[in-house]
Design a protein around this motif. Sequence first.
Motif, PDB file in Angstrom:
ATOM      1  N   ILE A  31      54.331  -1.578 -33.842  1.00 29.95           N
ATOM      2  CA  ILE A  31      53.423  -1.718 -32.693  1.00 29.95           C
ATOM      3  C   ILE A  31      52.693  -3.050 -32.813  1.00 29.95           C
TER       4      ILE A  31
ATOM      5  N   THR B 203      56.794  -1.297 -29.487  1.00 33.73           N
ATOM      6  CA  THR B 203      55.797  -1.378 -28.413  1.00 33.73           C
ATOM      7  C   THR B 203      54.913  -2.598 -28.602  1.00 33.73           C
TER       8      THR B 203
ATOM      9  N   ALA C 147      51.787   4.388 -27.570  1.00 32.31           N
ATOM     10  CA  ALA C 147      52.602   3.590 -28.497  1.00 32.31           C
ATOM     11  C   ALA C 147      53.101   4.460 -29.645  1.00 32.31           C
TER      12      ALA C 147
END
Length: 1020
Positions: free
Chosen positions: A387, A517, A509
């Motif tokens: 992420i 993400t 996410a």
Amino acid sequence: MSINVTVPDIGDFEKVEIIEILVKSGDNIKKDDPVVTLESDKSSVEVPSTHEGRVEKVNVKIGDKVSKGDLLITLINSEKTNDTEKKLPVDTENIIKEAEKVKEAEKVLVLDKKIETKTKDIKEDKKKDKNEKILISKGKDIDPIETQEWLDSLDAVVKKDGTDRAHYLLKKLIDEAYKEGSNQPLTRITPYINTIPVESEIKSPGDQNIERRIRSLIRWNAAAMVVKANKKNPELGGHIGTFASAATLYDVGMNHFWRAKNNKFGGDLIYFQGHSAPGVYARAYLEGRLTEKQLTNFRQEVDIGGLSSYPHPWLMPKFWQFPIVSMGLGSIMSIYQARFTKYLINRGLLKDEGRKIWTFLGDGEMDEPESLGAIGLASREKLDNLIFVINCNLQRLDGPVRGNGKIIQELEGIFRGAGWNVIKVIWGSYWDPLLAKDKSGLLIRRMNECVDGEYQAFKAKGGAYVRENFFGKYPALKDLVSTMTDRDIWKLNRGGHDPHKVYAAYDEAMKTKGKPTVILAKTIKGYGMGKSGESTNITHQQKKLGEEALLYYRDRFDIPLTDKQVKNVEFYKPDEKSEEIKYLKERRMRLGGNLPERTSYAKSIKQPSKDIFENMLKSSGGREMSTTMALVRMLTNLLRDKNIAPRLVPIIPDEARTFGMEGFFQKIGIYAHEGQKYEPVDSEQLSFYREDKKGQVLEEGITEAGAMSSWIAAGTSYTNHDLEMIPIYLFYSMFGFQRVMDFAWAAGDAQTRGFLIGATSGKTTLAGEGLQHQDGHSHILASAIPNCVSYDPTFSYELAIILREGLRRMHDKQENVFYYITVMNENYQHSQIPKDCEKGILKGMYLFKEFKNKGKTKIQLLGSGAILREVIAAGEILSKEYNIDSDVWSVTSFNELRKDGMAIERKNLLNPGEKPEKSYVEKCLEKREGPIIATSDYMRTYVDQIRPYLSKPFYSFGTDGYGRSDGRKKLRKFFEVDREHIVTYTLSALAKEQLIPSKYAERAMKKYKINKDKPIPTVL
Ligand SMILES: Cc1ncc(C[n+]2csc(CCOP(=O)(O)OP(=O)(O)O)c2C)c(N)n1
Ligand SMILES: [Mg+2]
């Protein structure tokens, strides 16, 4: 039944030598067990058995030359063919197949029919449409009623079947339009609003009041830390504005998402943006992990108890995990970290616990090529454990990131195009009612048309300015905010400062599967700093807040400090029993512990038995080979050791064939998270391109930065995954440090353990390739990294001793060093290890040979790497033709000699009254007679490093200047490091020292056709 195991297809090679026989008659072997090792002049490969069985007879011996089809061994078959058990009777299988076919055909038929009728209808309609074609003027809505009908239909679909269905239909429409020849709409960019609609936002379970109070205290202490340090000493510097913009982004993670490492869970890995370090310290202070004294000593590290400016594991080894303050490195290093985590999981070495890697980046930082350079790999490898949070405060150091554009939209397009899940967090909750009220779409239109330069000014200039310049552009928008005060308008917040919006984005996410993400959070640089630097161009550099500014900051965030305390820039920490501290600690407890925290519980790796290296200590006999080949052989041997084998991580950026490592493809496979979906073109051959989900080789493709990031991930696995790994990254030595020096520096900081191998090294040794390829300085670059141990060996036994010691120091004793070793592609014979030289090899030099012709004159000849052999040959010429005796020293590392010399010299200077100690190089040479002539295949600086520690005349020779393509002999003549030049310069040096007449050197110059008028190669 007897089975023949023969030489398989080995590509273009014929009559390849057998260098090892790995089985004997009577052995019981399994399918794929290695039978013999073959070695051509380019590579060395093991031939695996095609069957399981008992070895009946070995038909070959070491030294035999074999080609495809030649018999190696015969086996008595003991394979159980459980095929029959597994296989269904043929008839049954056919019946099932037939039934399946019919079913499929039926399905297709029904579908076809549906499609057929539909397309027929559509086509006919379209024909009709075309006849009644209306002229469409670009961009304008020529039929708003029709548009509304379409929008209503879409709305109905969303309501009835959800957004996924709507997305599907839209995609179908676009595809259809494309077939009809229409231009594709640009779909990479969505409107300038939040990706997650209000109604889909998952709500934070946190107590927002307490969280705001905690966040305010962190903000205050972070700013106070910087101001205090600069009050004490304005040299110290620091950053307030960056963390001020990122505080919410960190806080939501810390309170709700980021799980620490403990005995039950491996921990999420958080890459904190380097210059927001004050905020991370400020939270650790509230958590009781750092003291007030430490905070007071921010950026004052020399005396014990200070805090490092940025995340440096070397300086704070129990705190920081990732050194990413050099912009751009964080992105690529964390991508490869996420990839390496999956690699360990797929290879069965790590449990899949759903751990995540979170990376915080600046929007300005995204301009670094390393920031975006590897995002394709992240989506290709489906890194849903990754992420990114990009803090889009719209500013970098000097000013706006994209004054005339919109960085969030630009990044959205890039990441979406690369296959990432993009979540934009642009507007805070105060905007929600306005957006809901705006049925005309005018507000979104205004949001879309403003550029970042304007958005920056809106936040710097206050509510009235926003009313006039943002809403004021359209009367309807002005009306929309007519009941709001300027203060209300000013309060319209940005997404990245709204904990609800941030929470919803993080939550989504965490749930995203199959892709990485990126969260693009819009924030304000210097949030809360008011006139002293909120959203102004000087914000980044602001490190001194005056009294007035501090008082404003206190009031802005309701910090319970008196004016006097504010003027003293005091920190504020509520009582341990306060709601805030209890809440903060409880949140972290639930998430498993503190962050960041650097620990290691990795077990060291049991060292291989001596015999693994034994072969390499012997003479190669008449056989010629390169040190690269010797290394590959050693690695092949190590892969037979059960402790070492699974931990080796060979990393290659598309040069396996250059280095003769293609045998590894077959033996341990190339890591591919999806296995191999195709039959490789060379599948018939022994060393075919074998990709495997459990593959061990990281074949990176042409990305040195990527390969280096993998190497760092593997070499720090002992702390990030509590699993000691042995990464060994082979590169063209010229494209090593020169290309990735900043990574190598960060690797040292991160205490990466592993081997870097500079293959095809030496300026005159890599013939042919020329100026851009011939490396004459990688050792100089390596010497700049304090914990890098580097060697330039010549013979396979030297390499074996160095490799063995590297394994022992790094992976058994777990010392925080890494090794840089150069290897060559020149083939020559290797002698047996001389007696008692192991210590010398590791310390940097040992006596290789003495030429004792009882000559009157003597000289000390030092050589390293590729040029040692020229030095030995020069010694022989001097002895035979000039009656000059010499001691020939193999210098395995001028860098290590320098380190030792430096330390001893310093010690002596600090102890002037005591008997001086001698450096190792001095001890080696002090009792030896004659001046010193030292030569390497690197620039003279490499060799010159030992000059200060010697009291004898010293002459250094090397390959300074640009390389060029030619054969080795000519190159060595050109750079004056061939045996003839070494002889000539030796004679000349002896003349200069008044040890022999000058005529010998003059004659040698004539004899060897050395042109005195040729300019020094540095100018050629
Ligand atoms: C490779 C490199 N170049 C330059 C710098 C100096 N530097 C530190 S912060 C910064 C600006 C960062 O802007 P941005 O990425 O937008 O981060 P922000 O502070 O706005 O969050 C610069 C140029 C650096 N740290 N690393
Ligand atoms: Mg920025």
